[in-house]
Design a protein around this motif. Structure first.
Motif, PDB file in Angstrom:
ATOM      1  N   ILE A 190      -8.215  69.155-124.472  1.00 28.13           N
ATOM      2  CA  ILE A 190      -7.965  69.650-126.169  1.00 28.13           C
ATOM      3  C   ILE A 190      -8.120  68.015-126.701  1.00 28.13           C
ATOM      4  O   ILE A 190      -7.416  67.094-126.111  1.00 28.13           O
ATOM      5  CB  ILE A 190      -6.642  70.109-126.248  1.00 28.13           C
ATOM      6  CG1 ILE A 190      -6.395  71.442-125.681  1.00 28.13           C
ATOM      7  CG2 ILE A 190      -6.313  70.300-127.708  1.00 28.13           C
ATOM      8  CD1 ILE A 190      -4.954  71.961-125.692  1.00 28.13           C
ATOM      9  N   GLU A 191      -9.081  68.022-127.847  1.00 27.02           N
ATOM     10  CA  GLU A 191      -9.227  66.815-128.400  1.00 27.02           C
ATOM     11  C   GLU A 191      -9.043  66.686-129.881  1.00 27.02           C
ATOM     12  O   GLU A 191      -8.826  67.695-130.554  1.00 27.02           O
ATOM     13  CB  GLU A 191     -10.779  66.552-128.282  1.00 27.02           C
ATOM     14  CG  GLU A 191     -11.256  65.807-126.853  1.00 27.02           C
ATOM     15  CD  GLU A 191     -12.633  65.393-127.304  1.00 27.02           C
ATOM     16  OE1 GLU A 191     -13.038  65.205-126.125  1.00 27.02           O
ATOM     17  OE2 GLU A 191     -13.501  65.531-128.279  1.00 27.02           O
ATOM     18  N   GLU A 192      -8.768  65.416-130.202  1.00 27.30           N
ATOM     19  CA  GLU A 192      -8.667  65.102-131.529  1.00 27.30           C
ATOM     20  C   GLU A 192      -9.928  65.478-132.217  1.00 27.30           C
ATOM     21  O   GLU A 192     -11.062  65.186-131.783  1.00 27.30           O
ATOM     22  CB  GLU A 192      -8.208  63.577-131.723  1.00 27.30           C
ATOM     23  CG  GLU A 192      -8.632  62.943-133.054  1.00 27.30           C
ATOM     24  CD  GLU A 192      -8.687  61.208-132.716  1.00 27.30           C
ATOM     25  OE1 GLU A 192      -8.357  60.644-133.716  1.00 27.30           O
ATOM     26  OE2 GLU A 192      -8.805  60.921-131.643  1.00 27.30           O
ATOM     27  N   PHE A 193      -9.981  65.890-133.541  1.00 29.62           N
ATOM     28  CA  PHE A 193     -11.321  66.076-134.143  1.00 29.62           C
ATOM     29  C   PHE A 193     -11.871  65.105-134.875  1.00 29.62           C
ATOM     30  O   PHE A 193     -11.018  64.425-135.499  1.00 29.62           O
ATOM     31  CB  PHE A 193     -11.119  67.280-135.322  1.00 29.62           C
ATOM     32  CG  PHE A 193     -12.028  67.574-136.035  1.00 29.62           C
ATOM     33  CD1 PHE A 193     -13.224  68.545-135.618  1.00 29.62           C
ATOM     34  CD2 PHE A 193     -12.464  67.243-137.271  1.00 29.62           C
ATOM     35  CE1 PHE A 193     -14.144  68.728-136.079  1.00 29.62           C
ATOM     36  CE2 PHE A 193     -13.685  67.357-138.128  1.00 29.62           C
ATOM     37  CZ  PHE A 193     -14.612  68.225-137.171  1.00 29.62           C
ATOM     38  N   LEU A 194     -13.016  64.957-134.486  1.00 33.29           N
ATOM     39  CA  LEU A 194     -13.447  63.387-135.109  1.00 33.29           C
ATOM     40  C   LEU A 194     -14.503  63.876-136.411  1.00 33.29           C
ATOM     41  O   LEU A 194     -15.474  64.809-136.315  1.00 33.29           O
ATOM     42  CB  LEU A 194     -14.393  62.624-134.134  1.00 33.29           C
ATOM     43  CG  LEU A 194     -13.590  62.055-132.960  1.00 33.29           C
ATOM     44  CD1 LEU A 194     -14.521  61.705-132.088  1.00 33.29           C
ATOM     45  CD2 LEU A 194     -12.576  61.066-133.332  1.00 33.29           C
ATOM     46  N   ASP A 195     -14.383  63.511-137.599  1.00 38.16           N
ATOM     47  CA  ASP A 195     -15.095  63.920-138.630  1.00 38.16           C
ATOM     48  C   ASP A 195     -16.061  62.641-138.912  1.00 38.16           C
ATOM     49  O   ASP A 195     -15.927  61.426-139.180  1.00 38.16           O
ATOM     50  CB  ASP A 195     -14.156  63.844-139.686  1.00 38.16           C
ATOM     51  CG  ASP A 195     -14.707  64.616-140.872  1.00 38.16           C
ATOM     52  OD1 ASP A 195     -15.924  65.066-140.889  1.00 38.16           O
ATOM     53  OD2 ASP A 195     -14.133  64.823-141.927  1.00 38.16           O
ATOM     54  N   ILE A 197     -20.806  61.634-138.527  1.00 39.46           N
ATOM     55  CA  ILE A 197     -22.092  62.485-138.248  1.00 39.46           C
ATOM     56  C   ILE A 197     -22.492  61.972-137.065  1.00 39.46           C
ATOM     57  O   ILE A 197     -22.401  60.989-136.397  1.00 39.46           O
ATOM     58  CB  ILE A 197     -23.062  61.874-139.474  1.00 39.46           C
ATOM     59  CG1 ILE A 197     -24.426  62.323-139.395  1.00 39.46           C
ATOM     60  CG2 ILE A 197     -23.299  60.483-139.476  1.00 39.46           C
ATOM     61  CD1 ILE A 197     -25.294  62.243-140.647  1.00 39.46           C
ATOM     62  N   GLU A 198     -23.516  62.960-136.414  1.00 37.04           N
ATOM     63  CA  GLU A 198     -23.703  62.738-135.030  1.00 37.04           C
ATOM     64  C   GLU A 198     -24.918  62.136-134.516  1.00 37.04           C
ATOM     65  O   GLU A 198     -25.851  62.324-135.485  1.00 37.04           O
ATOM     66  CB  GLU A 198     -23.619  64.115-134.249  1.00 37.04           C
ATOM     67  CG  GLU A 198     -22.073  64.720-133.910  1.00 37.04           C
ATOM     68  CD  GLU A 198     -22.308  65.943-133.314  1.00 37.04           C
ATOM     69  OE1 GLU A 198     -22.819  66.023-132.234  1.00 37.04           O
ATOM     70  OE2 GLU A 198     -21.549  66.840-133.950  1.00 37.04           O
ATOM     71  N   LEU A 199     -25.255  61.707-133.602  1.00 34.09           N
ATOM     72  CA  LEU A 199     -26.376  60.758-133.149  1.00 34.09           C
ATOM     73  C   LEU A 199     -26.337  60.831-131.807  1.00 34.09           C
ATOM     74  O   LEU A 199     -25.335  60.804-130.955  1.00 34.09           O
ATOM     75  CB  LEU A 199     -26.820  59.679-133.792  1.00 34.09           C
ATOM     76  CG  LEU A 199     -26.185  58.377-133.339  1.00 34.09           C
ATOM     77  CD1 LEU A 199     -26.712  57.122-133.785  1.00 34.09           C
ATOM     78  CD2 LEU A 199     -24.873  58.219-134.005  1.00 34.09           C
ATOM     79  N   ILE A 288     -18.595  61.631-128.080  1.00 38.89           N
ATOM     80  CA  ILE A 288     -18.323  62.795-127.842  1.00 38.89           C
ATOM     81  C   ILE A 288     -18.419  63.444-126.571  1.00 38.89           C
ATOM     82  O   ILE A 288     -17.632  63.936-125.820  1.00 38.89           O
ATOM     83  CB  ILE A 288     -19.052  63.658-128.949  1.00 38.89           C
ATOM     84  CG1 ILE A 288     -18.784  63.388-130.435  1.00 38.89           C
ATOM     85  CG2 ILE A 288     -18.904  65.252-128.655  1.00 38.89           C
ATOM     86  CD1 ILE A 288     -19.464  64.309-131.222  1.00 38.89           C
ATOM     87  N   GLU A 289     -19.660  62.959-125.878  1.00 34.95           N
ATOM     88  CA  GLU A 289     -19.885  63.459-124.458  1.00 34.95           C
ATOM     89  C   GLU A 289     -20.946  62.684-123.822  1.00 34.95           C
ATOM     90  O   GLU A 289     -21.688  61.965-124.570  1.00 34.95           O
ATOM     91  CB  GLU A 289     -20.464  64.843-124.601  1.00 34.95           C
ATOM     92  CG  GLU A 289     -21.680  64.872-125.277  1.00 34.95           C
ATOM     93  CD  GLU A 289     -22.260  66.359-124.984  1.00 34.95           C
ATOM     94  OE1 GLU A 289     -21.966  67.193-124.164  1.00 34.95           O
ATOM     95  OE2 GLU A 289     -23.227  66.787-125.820  1.00 34.95           O
ATOM     96  N   TYR A 290     -20.926  62.637-122.359  1.00 39.06           N
ATOM     97  CA  TYR A 290     -22.004  61.777-121.624  1.00 39.06           C
ATOM     98  C   TYR A 290     -22.749  63.188-121.207  1.00 39.06           C
ATOM     99  O   TYR A 290     -22.156  64.169-120.737  1.00 39.06           O
ATOM    100  CB  TYR A 290     -21.429  61.331-120.507  1.00 39.06           C
ATOM    101  CG  TYR A 290     -20.737  60.024-120.720  1.00 39.06           C
ATOM    102  CD1 TYR A 290     -21.614  58.747-121.325  1.00 39.06           C
ATOM    103  CD2 TYR A 290     -19.471  59.869-120.463  1.00 39.06           C
ATOM    104  CE1 TYR A 290     -20.967  57.654-121.462  1.00 39.06           C
ATOM    105  CE2 TYR A 290     -18.726  58.654-120.808  1.00 39.06           C
ATOM    106  CZ  TYR A 290     -19.675  57.402-120.913  1.00 39.06           C
ATOM    107  OH  TYR A 290     -19.055  56.337-121.412  1.00 39.06           O
TER     108      TYR A 290
HETATM  109  P1  AMP Z   1     -20.132  69.002-126.403  1.00 41.13           P
HETATM  110  O1  AMP Z   1     -20.711  70.185-125.706  1.00 41.13           O
HETATM  111  O2  AMP Z   1     -19.079  68.063-126.149  1.00 41.13           O
HETATM  112  O3  AMP Z   1     -21.375  68.061-127.134  1.00 41.13           O
HETATM  113  O4  AMP Z   1     -19.612  69.399-127.906  1.00 41.13           O
HETATM  114  C1  AMP Z   1     -20.509  70.433-128.653  1.00 41.13           C
HETATM  115  C2  AMP Z   1     -20.273  69.709-130.290  1.00 41.13           C
HETATM  116  O5  AMP Z   1     -18.984  69.997-130.502  1.00 41.13           O
HETATM  117  C3  AMP Z   1     -20.781  68.402-130.519  1.00 41.13           C
HETATM  118  O6  AMP Z   1     -22.135  68.433-130.639  1.00 41.13           O
HETATM  119  C4  AMP Z   1     -19.762  68.415-131.817  1.00 41.13           C
HETATM  120  O7  AMP Z   1     -20.606  68.723-132.969  1.00 41.13           O
HETATM  121  C5  AMP Z   1     -18.942  69.008-131.406  1.00 41.13           C
HETATM  122  N1  AMP Z   1     -17.653  68.341-130.902  1.00 41.13           N
HETATM  123  C6  AMP Z   1     -17.330  68.016-129.728  1.00 41.13           C
HETATM  124  N2  AMP Z   1     -16.277  67.163-129.684  1.00 41.13           N
HETATM  125  C7  AMP Z   1     -15.982  66.922-130.884  1.00 41.13           C
HETATM  126  C8  AMP Z   1     -14.679  66.268-131.532  1.00 41.13           C
HETATM  127  N3  AMP Z   1     -13.949  65.776-131.049  1.00 41.13           N
HETATM  128  N4  AMP Z   1     -14.673  66.147-132.941  1.00 41.13           N
HETATM  129  C9  AMP Z   1     -15.509  66.827-133.608  1.00 41.13           C
HETATM  130  N5  AMP Z   1     -16.583  67.531-133.345  1.00 41.13           N
HETATM  131  C10 AMP Z   1     -16.716  67.453-131.874  1.00 41.13           C
END
Ligand code: AMP
Ligand code: GLY
Length: 423
Positions: A190-195, A197-199, A288-290
C-alpha cells in the motif's frame, strides 16, 4: 554473430529491426516472434519460458547472444539457467539474473531496495492475509486516492487506485484473502499516492557502468484523455518535452546512479535494461516502479532514435566494456501509436486480416499481436501494430503516424487519437 531475441511483441520486432541493420549480425532468430520479425529474421516456434527448447535452439543455431524481451523468463531465471549449463554458460544473455529480476518480480523487494539505497519513492507498507487488519488501519492514516499493488507479476493489472476508503479496504481484502490476483497478491504493497506527470527512463548496464537511453512517455489507458482501463500501452513519445536537462540530471544523480550502485552493493549481477517508471512531483523525480526489461511500446519510440550499432552495445554489455561505447542519439523526436483490436484490454476477436502496410511508407510499422496465416498478416493479439514516425517535433512525428494509419485497416481496429495531448 548469431543472435536470438526472445519475445513476440512490438518491442521484439523493434529489437530485431535494429539488430538486422548491423553488419555484425550474421543470423537473426526470434522466438516465437510475429509476422514482423518473420520478414527480417527466422522465427522459432518456442515459448519464452521453455528453457529446454531454447537451449536446443541455441546449440543447434550456434547462437552467440540472447536478448530477452519480456520479464517472465527473467523472473523465472533464464539467465541463471544459462550460467548453470555447461553448454550455455559462455553464451551471453542480455537481461538480469533471477535475484535482480525481483526488482520487477516483487514490488516489496523493489521498495526495500529503494529504501536501502535512498532512492526517492512513495512511502509504503506491505501486508499479507495475516495482518490484513493492520492494512485497514494503515489505509486510514492515508489520504485518498489509495494505491494498492499486488506484490507479484500480474500482467500489468495488479495496481489499483481507489478514491474511496471503504472500497480500498474491500479491495485489499479481496487481494489478500480472496486471492484476486492469485499468487501475485498474497502480499500487497500500500503506497502513498503521488500526484504528478509520468515518464520512463531507460538505462543499460553491464553491472559496472551504465548508459542512459532517451526518455519516453507512455499512454497506458485505453481511452482518450487518459480514461478507462489500463493497457500495456497505447502509444509513446520520445523525448519527453518536460524532461529538461536539469530534471534529467536530477534523475541521473538521485535515481540512476544509486540504482546501479545499489545493485553492486547488494551483489545483484545485472547485465541488461533497467526501465525506471518515474513521476515528476513538483520538481522532484520519484520512482514508481522498476522493470527489468524495455518498455513496450516505449521501445518502438526509443530504439529508432538510437544511431549506435546495437550489436556493439550488447557485446560491450556482455564484456563489461559499456563505458567505452558512445551513445549516438538522433535529435529528431519519434512517436508511436498502437493499433489495437476492438474490445482490448477486455475480450477481443483475433484472426482479422490486416491491410495497407505497404502504403504506410512515411512510418515504420512494427508488428505486435500479428501473425502470418496462409500468406496473409492477421491479428493475433490485443495490441496489433505500433506505427512509429520521426519528426522535428513530437507534434510533427505524431501527425505523420496518424497520416500513415489512414492506410492501415483491420476489422474493429481502434487507436487513441490523442497521443501526446498532455505535453
Ligand atoms: P505500476 O504497475 O507500478 O507501473 O503502476 C501502474 C500505474 O499506476 C502507474 O503507471 C501509475 O500511473 C500508477 N501508480 C502507481 N503507483 C502510484 C503512486 N504511488 N501514485 C500515483 N500513481 C501511481
Ligand atoms: N509500456 C509499459 C510497459 O512496458 O510496462
Amino acid at each position: 554473430m548469431n543472435i536470438l531475441v526472445l519475445g513476440s511483441g512490438g518491442r521484439e520486432h523493434t529489437f530485431a529491426w535494429k539488430l538486422a541493420q548491423s553488419n555484425r549480425c550474421k543470423a537473426l532468430f526470434v522466438a516465437p516472434g510475429n509476422s514482423g520479425t518473420e520478414a527480417i529474421a527466422t522465427n522459432l516456434n518456442i515459448g519464452v519460458t521453455d528453457f529446454e527448447a531454447i537451449k536446443t535452439a541455441v546449440i543447434h543455431n550456434k547462437i552467440d547472444l540472447v536478448v530477452v524481451g519480456p520479464e517472465d523468463p527473467l523472473v523465472q531465471g533464464i539467465h541463471d539457467f544459462f550460467l548453470q549449463d555447461d553448454l550455455l554458460k559462455n553464451v551471453p544473455v542480455i537481461g538480469p539474473q533471477k535475484a535482480a529480476a525481483e526488482l520487477e518480480g516483487s514490488k516489496e523487494f523493489a521498495k526495500e531496495f529503494m529504501m536501502r539505497h535512498n532512492i526517492p519513492t512513495a512511502a509504503y507498507e506491505s501486508f499479507t492475509r495475516d495482518n490484513v487488519e493492520e492494512g485497514y488501519k494503515f489505509l486510514e492514516t492515508l489520504q485518498a486516492p489509495y494505491v494498492l499493488k499486488a506484490d507479484g507479476l500480474a500482467a500489468g493489472k495488479g495496481v489499483l487506485i481507489l478514491n474511496d476508503l471503504k472500497e480500498a479496504k474491500s479491495e485489499l481484502k479481496s487481494m489478500l484473502v480472496d486471492a484476486k490476483f492469485g499468487e501475485a497478491s498474497t502480499k500487497v504493497v500500500i503506497e502513498e499516492f503521488l500526484d504528478g506527470i509520468e515518464l520512463s527512463c531507460f538505462v543499460l548496464t553491464d553491472g559496472k557502468d551504465y548508459k542512459i537511453l532517451p526518455t519516453a512517455k507512455d499512454y497506458k489507458r485505453i481511452g482518450e484523455g487518459d480514461t478507462g482501463l489500463n493497457t500495456g500501452g497505447m502509444g509513446a513519445v520520445s523525448p519527453v518535452p518536460f524532461a529538461t536537462k536539469a530534471f534529467l540530471d536530477r534523475i541521473e544523480t538521485e535515481v540512476v546512479k544509486p540504482t546501479v550502485e545499489g545493485l553492486k552493493k547488494d551483489n545483484l549481477p545485472y547485465v541488461g535494461f533497467i526501465f525506471i517508471g518515474l513521476i515528476k512531483v513538483g520538481d522532484d523525480p520519484k520512482v514508481i516502479e522498476y522493470n527489468v526489461r524495455m518498455g513496450d511500446p516505449e521501445t518502438e519510440a526509443v530504439l529508432p532514435r538510437l544511431k549506435t550499432d546495437l550489436v556493439d552495445i550488447f557485446e560491450a554489455m556482455a564484456n563489461q566494456t559499456l563505458s567505452k561505447i558512445d551513445m549516438d542519439i538522433d535529435d529528431r523526436a519519434a512517436t508511436t501509436v498502437m493499433l489495437v483490436s476492438g474490445g482490448y484490454p477486455e475480450a477481443y476477436e483475433k484472426g482479422k486480416e490486416i491491410s495497407g502496410m505497404e502504403k504506410a511508407t512515411d512510418s515504420i510499422v512494427f508488428h505486435a499481436g500479428a501473425k502470418l496465416h496462409d500468406g496473409k498478416v492477421v491479428t493475433s493479439g490485443g495490441r496489433v501494430m505500433a506505427v512509429t514516425s520521426y519528426g522535428n517535433t513530437y507534434q510533427e512525428a505524431i501527425k505523420k503516424s496518424y497520416q500513415s494509419i489512414e492506410n492501415l485497416h483491420f476489422d474493429k481496429m481502434y487507436y487513441r487519437k490523442d497521443i501526446g495531448f498532455d505535453l
